[in-house]
Design an enzyme around this catalytic site. Structure first.
Site, PDB file in Angstrom:
ATOM      1  N   THR A 131      99.171 -61.129 -45.031  1.00  0.00           N
ATOM      2  CA  THR A 131      99.459 -62.565 -44.901  1.00  0.00           C
ATOM      3  C   THR A 131      98.910 -63.264 -46.139  1.00  0.00           C
ATOM      4  OG1 THR A 131      98.851 -64.617 -43.759  1.00  0.00           O
ATOM      5  CG2 THR A 131      97.392 -62.764 -43.400  1.00  0.00           C
TER       6      THR A 131
ATOM      7  N   ASP B 280      97.008 -62.287 -37.981  1.00  0.00           N
ATOM      8  CA  ASP B 280      96.276 -62.150 -36.708  1.00  0.00           C
ATOM      9  C   ASP B 280      97.177 -62.330 -35.494  1.00  0.00           C
ATOM     10  OD1 ASP B 280      96.587 -64.815 -37.372  1.00  0.00           O
ATOM     11  OD2 ASP B 280      94.710 -65.442 -36.441  1.00  0.00           O
TER      12      ASP B 280
ATOM     13  N   GLY C 212     104.638 -64.290 -41.198  1.00  0.00           N
ATOM     14  CA  GLY C 212     105.109 -64.706 -42.526  1.00  0.00           C
ATOM     15  C   GLY C 212     105.152 -63.529 -43.484  1.00  0.00           C
TER      16      GLY C 212
ATOM     17  N   ASP D 148      97.685 -66.042 -46.205  1.00  0.00           N
ATOM     18  CA  ASP D 148      96.631 -66.994 -45.822  1.00  0.00           C
ATOM     19  C   ASP D 148      95.204 -66.459 -46.001  1.00  0.00           C
ATOM     20  OD1 ASP D 148      98.781 -68.512 -45.089  1.00  0.00           O
ATOM     21  OD2 ASP D 148      98.590 -68.102 -42.944  1.00  0.00           O
TER      22      ASP D 148
ATOM     23  N   ARG E  30     109.271 -64.211 -36.468  1.00  0.00           N
ATOM     24  CA  ARG E  30     108.443 -64.500 -35.290  1.00  0.00           C
ATOM     25  C   ARG E  30     109.278 -63.991 -34.104  1.00  0.00           C
ATOM     26  NH1 ARG E  30     104.340 -66.517 -38.615  1.00  0.00           N
ATOM     27  NH2 ARG E  30     105.351 -67.764 -40.218  1.00  0.00           N
TER      28      ARG E  30
ATOM     29  N   ARG F  28      98.293 -72.481 -43.404  1.00  0.00           N
ATOM     30  CA  ARG F  28      98.257 -72.817 -41.964  1.00  0.00           C
ATOM     31  C   ARG F  28      97.041 -73.677 -41.654  1.00  0.00           C
ATOM     32  NH1 ARG F  28     100.612 -68.963 -37.474  1.00  0.00           N
ATOM     33  NH2 ARG F  28     102.724 -68.790 -38.240  1.00  0.00           N
TER      34      ARG F  28
ATOM     35  N   ASP G 280      93.247 -65.246 -43.877  1.00  0.00           N
ATOM     36  CA  ASP G 280      92.438 -65.872 -42.824  1.00  0.00           C
ATOM     37  C   ASP G 280      91.994 -64.889 -41.741  1.00  0.00           C
ATOM     38  OD1 ASP G 280      94.969 -65.429 -41.859  1.00  0.00           O
ATOM     39  OD2 ASP G 280      95.179 -67.352 -40.864  1.00  0.00           O
TER      40      ASP G 280
END
Ligand code: ATP
Length: 338
Positions: A129, A106, A14, A131, A75, A175, A133
């Protein structure tokens, strides 16, 4: 010290605000050390399809404040297969690339690890990202901007929610991580924060009861707005389905709002521009020091590096203190009837 002459650079997964700032930093640092930068387009697809161009300092002028990524992102399904990885390795060998820097999440770092089975050049990851995360770094590039964008949007939703004394369910990205949801929930004084870390949807009826009861309680004590922030992928069917379920279950009227892709775009805030710049420069310096298989990270406001294998092992957890802070402030707010 090694003599690197050509470094490949790509953005994958992303897109995140600040990726361009990181590209700028990599290009300027590389130019300083007399290293040529080859930008591969559309994530790992650029390696497989030999879609690349030389990046020079002129191209990154005026880039620091732009969202998205001038390298494009994507992707790449083929990267999950041996053939795709081999094709990518062949491109890197053919183009005399000594090292590859990947800005992504990741998943992208798993791609880097897989590529190493077919290519022996140095590899470095820069965490990009929204996120946030990725384990081992306090911040990822793009997270701060995404949080600010969501806060800005929910502040506006709050105006309408207040005016109409309505209940809104706002779905946030992330996500399978609640980093955005918890941070935004606290910053917007959301009446409920529903995320993976504090909410289990296995018993849907029990959960609907809890949510409906809380809304009812709040509306008895004060006639005002009520905002629920919810992490994407948490409630089966998402925020719209939760609104339907609440209506059917308890006649509670809710308006669902999915913030969606606006969280990924926009001009990066200061925090993202600064970490992107620091991380981009550090990535090039690490290559010169002959480091490989590492991710550039930020811990306690200082730059550091961690092994790529460590970064991808676990998803970073939302800190317990953040979860507790959200719970405590809600309890205090309920006690005081506001
Ligand atoms: P974000 O979570 O912000 O979207 P991400 O980097 O985690 O970023 P993914 O879609 O998980 O996004 O991964 C990006 C790309 O990395 C994939 O499309 C694929 O090309 C590659 N990739 C991911 N996992 C692997 C893997 N196990 N092996 C090879 N390549 C992988």
């Amino acid at each position: 010290m090694t003599t690197i002459q050509r470094v490949g650079l790509l953005t994958s997964g992303g897109d995140a605000p600040g990726m361009n700032a990181a590209i700028r930093a990599v290009v300027l640092a590389s130019t300083h050390y007399k290293i040529e930068v080859i930008g591969f387009k559309h994530g790992y697809n650029g390696l497989i399809n030999q879609d690349f161009f030389k990046l020079n300092p002129q191209q990154v002028h005026g880039l620091i404040n732009q969202g998205g990524t001038i390298l494009k992102s994507a992707r790449c399904k083929d990267f999950h297969h041996k053939n795709g990885l081999k094709q990518a390795a062949n491109t890197l060998i053919k183009e005399n690339i000594d090292a590859l820097i990947v800005i992504g999440g990741d998943g992208s770092f798993n791609g880097l690890l897989a590529l190493q089975q077919h290519w022996s050049g140095q590899v470095i990851g820069i965490p990009g990202t929204i996120d946030n995360d990725i384990d081992g770094t306090d911040h990822t590039i793009g997270f701060a901007t995404a949080v600010n964008t969501a806060i800005d949007a929910i502040d506006k939703i709050r105006d309408t929610a207040d005016a109409f004394e309505r209940v809104f369910i706002v779905e946030l990205m992330g996500r399978h991580s609640g980093q955005i949801t918890f941070n935004v929930g606290i910053a917007c004084a959301a009446e409920q924060v529903l995320s993976f870390e504090n909410f289990n949807t296995t018993d849907k009826l029990a959960r609907l009861n809890e949510i409906a009861k809380d809304i009812e309680q709040a509306q008895k004590t004060r006639q005002s707005s009520y905002i629920i922030v919810i992490a994407e992928n948490l409630w089966p069917g998402g925020a719209h389905q939760l609104a339907i379920d609440l209506k059917q279950h308890s006649q509670t009227d809710c308006t669902a709002c999915i913030l969606g892709y606006i969280q990924r775009g926009g001009s990066p805030v200061a925090k993202d521009r600064i970490i992107a710049t620091k991380m981009g420069v550090a990535a090039v310096q690490m290559l010169i020091e002959n480091k490989s298989n590492i991710m550039i990270a930020e811990q306690n406001n200082a730059l550091t590096t961690i092994a790529l294998t460590t970064a991808v092992k676990h998803q970073k957890q939302v800190s317990n203190s953040l979860i507790a802070a959200q719970k405590n402030i809600l309890a205090m707010s309920a006690q005081s009837g506001v």
